[in-house]
Design an enzyme around this catalytic site. Structure first.
Site, short mmCIF file in Angstrom:
data_model
loop_
_atom_site.label_atom_id
_atom_site.label_comp_id
_atom_site.label_asym_id
_atom_site.label_seq_id
_atom_site.Cartn_x
_atom_site.Cartn_y
_atom_site.Cartn_z
N TYR A 44 0.84 -1.19 0.00
CA TYR A 44 0.00 0.00 0.00
C TYR A 44 0.88 1.25 0.00
O TYR A 44 1.57 1.53 0.98
CB TYR A 44 -0.92 0.02 1.22
CG TYR A 44 -1.89 -1.14 1.30
CD1 TYR A 44 -2.24 -1.88 0.18
CD2 TYR A 44 -2.47 -1.49 2.52
CE1 TYR A 44 -3.13 -2.95 0.28
CE2 TYR A 44 -3.38 -2.53 2.62
CZ TYR A 44 -3.69 -3.27 1.50
OH TYR A 44 -4.58 -4.32 1.59
N HIS A 51 -0.43 -12.14 1.05
CA HIS A 51 -1.41 -11.26 0.42
C HIS A 51 -2.00 -11.88 -0.84
O HIS A 51 -3.21 -11.80 -1.07
CB HIS A 51 -0.72 -9.93 0.09
CG HIS A 51 -1.66 -8.78 -0.06
ND1 HIS A 51 -1.22 -7.48 -0.10
CD2 HIS A 51 -3.00 -8.72 -0.17
CE1 HIS A 51 -2.26 -6.66 -0.23
NE2 HIS A 51 -3.34 -7.40 -0.28
N GLY A 67 -18.48 -2.69 -0.31
CA GLY A 67 -18.42 -2.72 -1.76
C GLY A 67 -17.63 -1.57 -2.35
O GLY A 67 -18.01 -0.99 -3.35
N ARG A 68 -16.48 -1.25 -1.71
CA ARG A 68 -15.60 -0.15 -2.13
C ARG A 68 -16.35 1.18 -2.12
O ARG A 68 -16.14 2.04 -2.96
CB ARG A 68 -15.00 -0.44 -3.51
CG ARG A 68 -14.30 -1.80 -3.55
CD ARG A 68 -13.65 -2.09 -4.88
NE ARG A 68 -13.24 -3.49 -4.93
CZ ARG A 68 -12.15 -4.00 -4.39
NH1 ARG A 68 -11.34 -3.21 -3.71
NH2 ARG A 68 -11.86 -5.28 -4.50
#
Length: 328
Positions: A56, A124, A206-207
């Protein structure tokens, strides 16, 4: 704050966690001051299960979380991940599960996070060129050395989960799960329950779609990945927005927000499930935490199912190249 148990190895976490990725990438401009304030507010509210990953940023999110936890490390359960190898400039290298990389990635994460141990360390993404037993052998060694307390795996197929678990017990499987993404119900959730593994649900809103705050694709910044995500494009966006509007109407009847109702639904799917909604704003964090106090009756759950039935969402959750790296 209520607690939930992930796996059979004794990992106890806040019933709702905080996904930190969006503080550094994918969801528009970053605001470090607000991000730090959001993490500190999470700790005040008892949201002490924090989720990050080395990729990230890349790397900047771990550094951010590390700074936020200065002097407060013992207050949190800290989760991070390895396996998506990126360079400092952000360019992609590969999915990497080689044992030597596992050890190197862990040491680098420890340094960035400013800690001597990681509470929950995830693979990941699965490297199909390396037997999962080899990757997990190296992860097992990290536990033996005290650098890591518990192990997890993200977006893995049932067969891979079973093989990894046979190498070292898995405490948590992390996969996308929400009213918009119910694929884990087919095989992954039954398997983790068979094996006594916890489940961590990322993108439980859902983002952001299920929050009811998304009204047009044009509202996203140029560097927001949703500008190209399949579910946010053209006819798919229109169809999905109509579904969310029905959920929002149901939420209004219950005098809660659409986001709170969507999170309450995830929480109601089992005490072995912990959602980690991501946000970089304090007011949204505070809204999300309210979901923990919402009790859904069987009638409520049936009503939600009626307006957001399984399969209602249109479009893949990732572009095709990223979809190729999930359920492996």
């Amino acid at each position: 704050m209520k607690l939930r148990t992930l796996g059979a190895q004794g990992l106890r976490v806040s019933a709702e966690g905080l996904g930190c990725m969006g503080m550094s990438q994918s969801y528009g401009p970053a605001d470090e001051a607000e991000a730090l304030a959001t993490i500190h507010r999470a700790l005040e509210l008892g949201v002490t299960f924090l989720d990050t990953a080395d990729m990230y940023g890349p790397f900047t999110n771990e550094r951010l979380v590390g700074r936020a936890l200065t002097g407060r490390r013992d207050e949190v359960v800290l989760a991070t991940k390895f396996g998506n190898e990126r360079r400092e400039d952000g360019s992609w290298v590969s999915v990497n599960g080689r044992p030597e990389y596992v050890r190197r990635a862990c040491d680098a994460s420890l340094e960035r996070l400013g800690t001597d141990h990681i509470d929950l360390y995830y693979q990941h993404r699965v490297d199909t060129t390396v037997p999962v037993e080899e990757t997990w052998g190296a992860m097992r060694d990290l536990v033996s050395s005290g650098k890591v307390r518990f192990l997890g795996i993200s977006e893995a197929a049932p067969g891979t989960i079973r093989r990894a678990h046979a190498t070292h017990p898995i405490s948590a499987v992390q996969s996308e799960y929400s009213l918009f993404t119910r694929d884990p119900e087919d095989a992954v959730l039954p398997l983790v329950r068979e094996l006594g593994i916890g489940f961590v649900a990322y993108s439980p809103l859902g983002r952001g779609f299920l929050s009811g705050k998304v009204t047009t694709p044009e509202q996203f910044a140029a560097n927001d990945f949703r500008r190209t995500a399949p579910r946010f494009q053209g006819d798919a966006f229109t169809a999905n927005l109509a579904v969310v509007q029905k959920l929002a109407e149901l939420a209004e009847e219950k005098r809660v927000t659409a986001a709170q109702l969507a999170l309450a639904w995830v929480l109601a799917q089992g005490d072995d499930i912990v959602p980690i909604p991501g946000t970089k704003h304090r007011h949204l964090l505070e809204e999300n935490v309210v979901a923990l106090s919402i009790k859904l009756t069987p009638e409520d759950l049936a009503a939600i199912e009626a307006v957001v039935p399984r399969g209602a969402v249109v479009g893949d959750r990732y572009t095709s190249d990223n979809m190729a790296r999930v359920n492996v």
